[in-house]
Design a protein around this motif. Structure first.
Motif, PDB file in Angstrom:
ATOM      1  N   ALA A  23      25.226  34.269  27.943  1.00  0.00           N
ATOM      2  CA  ALA A  23      25.208  34.438  26.484  1.00  0.00           C
ATOM      3  C   ALA A  23      25.465  35.900  26.117  1.00  0.00           C
ATOM      4  O   ALA A  23      25.192  36.809  26.890  1.00  0.00           O
ATOM      5  CB  ALA A  23      23.862  33.989  25.929  1.00  0.00           C
ATOM      6  N   GLY A  24      25.987  36.115  24.930  1.00  0.00           N
ATOM      7  CA  GLY A  24      26.200  37.469  24.423  1.00  0.00           C
ATOM      8  C   GLY A  24      27.499  38.084  24.914  1.00  0.00           C
ATOM      9  O   GLY A  24      28.326  37.434  25.534  1.00  0.00           O
ATOM     10  N   GLU A  25      27.647  39.358  24.601  1.00  0.00           N
ATOM     11  CA  GLU A  25      28.852  40.091  25.003  1.00  0.00           C
ATOM     12  C   GLU A  25      28.856  40.305  26.510  1.00  0.00           C
ATOM     13  O   GLU A  25      27.813  40.528  27.122  1.00  0.00           O
ATOM     14  CB  GLU A  25      28.904  41.431  24.285  1.00  0.00           C
ATOM     15  N   VAL A  26      30.067  40.245  27.092  1.00  0.00           N
ATOM     16  CA  VAL A  26      30.229  40.425  28.531  1.00  0.00           C
ATOM     17  C   VAL A  26      31.452  41.294  28.769  1.00  0.00           C
ATOM     18  O   VAL A  26      32.464  41.169  28.087  1.00  0.00           O
ATOM     19  CB  VAL A  26      30.435  39.067  29.253  1.00  0.00           C
ATOM     20  N   TRP A  35      33.303  51.415  37.092  1.00  0.00           N
ATOM     21  CA  TRP A  35      32.051  50.724  36.792  1.00  0.00           C
ATOM     22  C   TRP A  35      31.530  51.058  35.393  1.00  0.00           C
ATOM     23  O   TRP A  35      30.333  51.082  35.153  1.00  0.00           O
ATOM     24  CB  TRP A  35      30.991  51.009  37.856  1.00  0.00           C
ATOM     25  N   GLN A  36      32.445  51.297  34.461  1.00  0.00           N
ATOM     26  CA  GLN A  36      32.076  51.643  33.091  1.00  0.00           C
ATOM     27  C   GLN A  36      32.042  50.399  32.207  1.00  0.00           C
ATOM     28  O   GLN A  36      33.082  49.793  31.946  1.00  0.00           O
ATOM     29  CB  GLN A  36      33.063  52.658  32.500  1.00  0.00           C
ATOM     30  N   PRO A  37      30.865  50.013  31.717  1.00  0.00           N
ATOM     31  CA  PRO A  37      30.756  48.857  30.824  1.00  0.00           C
ATOM     32  C   PRO A  37      31.551  49.081  29.535  1.00  0.00           C
ATOM     33  O   PRO A  37      31.661  50.201  29.049  1.00  0.00           O
ATOM     34  CB  PRO A  37      29.261  48.778  30.511  1.00  0.00           C
ATOM     35  N   GLY A  38      32.118  48.012  29.020  1.00  0.00           N
ATOM     36  CA  GLY A  38      32.810  48.074  27.741  1.00  0.00           C
ATOM     37  C   GLY A  38      34.284  48.428  27.814  1.00  0.00           C
ATOM     38  O   GLY A  38      34.993  48.264  26.834  1.00  0.00           O
ATOM     39  N   ILE A  39      34.770  48.897  28.946  1.00  0.00           N
ATOM     40  CA  ILE A  39      36.195  49.223  29.067  1.00  0.00           C
ATOM     41  C   ILE A  39      37.030  47.949  29.054  1.00  0.00           C
ATOM     42  O   ILE A  39      38.104  47.908  28.464  1.00  0.00           O
ATOM     43  CB  ILE A  39      36.471  50.065  30.324  1.00  0.00           C
ATOM     44  N   HIS A  40      36.540  46.894  29.696  1.00  0.00           N
ATOM     45  CA  HIS A  40      37.238  45.605  29.743  1.00  0.00           C
ATOM     46  C   HIS A  40      36.320  44.504  29.204  1.00  0.00           C
ATOM     47  O   HIS A  40      35.816  43.663  29.961  1.00  0.00           O
ATOM     48  CB  HIS A  40      37.694  45.292  31.175  1.00  0.00           C
ATOM     49  N   PRO A  41      36.120  44.478  27.875  1.00  0.00           N
ATOM     50  CA  PRO A  41      35.286  43.420  27.287  1.00  0.00           C
ATOM     51  C   PRO A  41      36.016  42.076  27.309  1.00  0.00           C
ATOM     52  O   PRO A  41      37.234  42.015  27.173  1.00  0.00           O
ATOM     53  CB  PRO A  41      35.059  43.896  25.858  1.00  0.00           C
ATOM     54  N   MET A  42      35.254  41.026  27.462  1.00  0.00           N
ATOM     55  CA  MET A  42      35.825  39.687  27.496  1.00  0.00           C
ATOM     56  C   MET A  42      35.875  39.131  26.081  1.00  0.00           C
ATOM     57  O   MET A  42      34.913  39.251  25.329  1.00  0.00           O
ATOM     58  CB  MET A  42      35.021  38.805  28.432  1.00  0.00           C
ATOM     59  N   ALA A  43      37.024  38.546  25.739  1.00  0.00           N
ATOM     60  CA  ALA A  43      37.229  37.991  24.398  1.00  0.00           C
ATOM     61  C   ALA A  43      37.269  36.469  24.478  1.00  0.00           C
ATOM     62  O   ALA A  43      37.752  35.890  25.458  1.00  0.00           O
ATOM     63  CB  ALA A  43      38.547  38.508  23.825  1.00  0.00           C
ATOM     64  N   GLU A  44      36.765  35.840  23.423  1.00  0.00           N
ATOM     65  CA  GLU A  44      36.734  34.384  23.390  1.00  0.00           C
ATOM     66  C   GLU A  44      38.134  33.822  23.187  1.00  0.00           C
ATOM     67  O   GLU A  44      38.915  34.314  22.371  1.00  0.00           O
ATOM     68  CB  GLU A  44      35.807  33.899  22.275  1.00  0.00           C
ATOM     69  N   ARG A  65      31.913  43.037  39.105  1.00  0.00           N
ATOM     70  CA  ARG A  65      30.850  42.139  38.638  1.00  0.00           C
ATOM     71  C   ARG A  65      30.994  41.994  37.132  1.00  0.00           C
ATOM     72  O   ARG A  65      31.734  42.740  36.497  1.00  0.00           O
ATOM     73  CB  ARG A  65      29.471  42.700  38.958  1.00  0.00           C
ATOM     74  N   TYR A  66      30.267  41.045  36.575  1.00  0.00           N
ATOM     75  CA  TYR A  66      30.211  40.872  35.130  1.00  0.00           C
ATOM     76  C   TYR A  66      28.908  41.478  34.626  1.00  0.00           C
ATOM     77  O   TYR A  66      27.857  41.305  35.248  1.00  0.00           O
ATOM     78  CB  TYR A  66      30.266  39.394  34.751  1.00  0.00           C
ATOM     79  N   LEU A  67      28.978  42.160  33.489  1.00  0.00           N
ATOM     80  CA  LEU A  67      27.786  42.739  32.879  1.00  0.00           C
ATOM     81  C   LEU A  67      27.647  42.182  31.469  1.00  0.00           C
ATOM     82  O   LEU A  67      28.519  42.380  30.620  1.00  0.00           O
ATOM     83  CB  LEU A  67      27.876  44.260  32.836  1.00  0.00           C
ATOM     84  N   ALA A  68      26.544  41.467  31.240  1.00  0.00           N
ATOM     85  CA  ALA A  68      26.285  40.841  29.944  1.00  0.00           C
ATOM     86  C   ALA A  68      25.266  41.658  29.161  1.00  0.00           C
ATOM     87  O   ALA A  68      24.611  42.557  29.696  1.00  0.00           O
ATOM     88  CB  ALA A  68      25.776  39.419  30.148  1.00  0.00           C
ATOM     89  N   SER A  69      25.129  41.309  27.900  1.00  0.00           N
ATOM     90  CA  SER A  69      24.147  41.946  27.017  1.00  0.00           C
ATOM     91  C   SER A  69      22.780  41.975  27.689  1.00  0.00           C
ATOM     92  O   SER A  69      22.423  41.056  28.423  1.00  0.00           O
ATOM     93  CB  SER A  69      24.033  41.165  25.701  1.00  0.00           C
TER      94      SER A  69
END
Length: 91
Positions: A23-26, A35-44, A65-69
């Motif tokens: 759930a949430g942003e990933v 390893w910087q979060p937010g550089i490659h956000p997943m879009a619906e 890896r995937y990093l979620a909210s």
């Protein structure tokens, strides 16, 4: 799930997650983005899955890896392997 399109000197890798999981942003994080979060956000996508495409050089191995909210990490189930900590993909 990983979708790969091989080009002449690069591979386009699309990282895909099922609808609503997690759930949430990933974002996808790995050695290809320091390893910087937010550089490659997943879009619906229209079907509810979420995805992002990253272009990588051919014939390389990458950890990711995937990093979620909320700081929740998860691994890719359909990957080329694991190194004990990260999912691996080969381009």
């Amino acid at each position: 799930m990983l979708e790969r399109t091989r080009r002449k000197n690069r591979t386009e890798v699309t990282f895909v997650l099922p609808a609503g999981r997690p759930a949430g942003e990933v974002s996808v994080v790995g050695d290809f983005n320091d390893w910087q979060p937010g550089i490659h956000p997943m879009a619906e996508r229209p079907d509810g899955t979420r995805a992002v495409t990253v272009t990588l050089p051919v014939k390389e191995r990458h950890g990711f890896r995937y990093l979620a909210s909320g700081g929740h990490w998860s691994d890719e189930e359909e990957t080329d392997g694991h190194n004990g900590r990260n999912s691996l993909l080969h381009t």
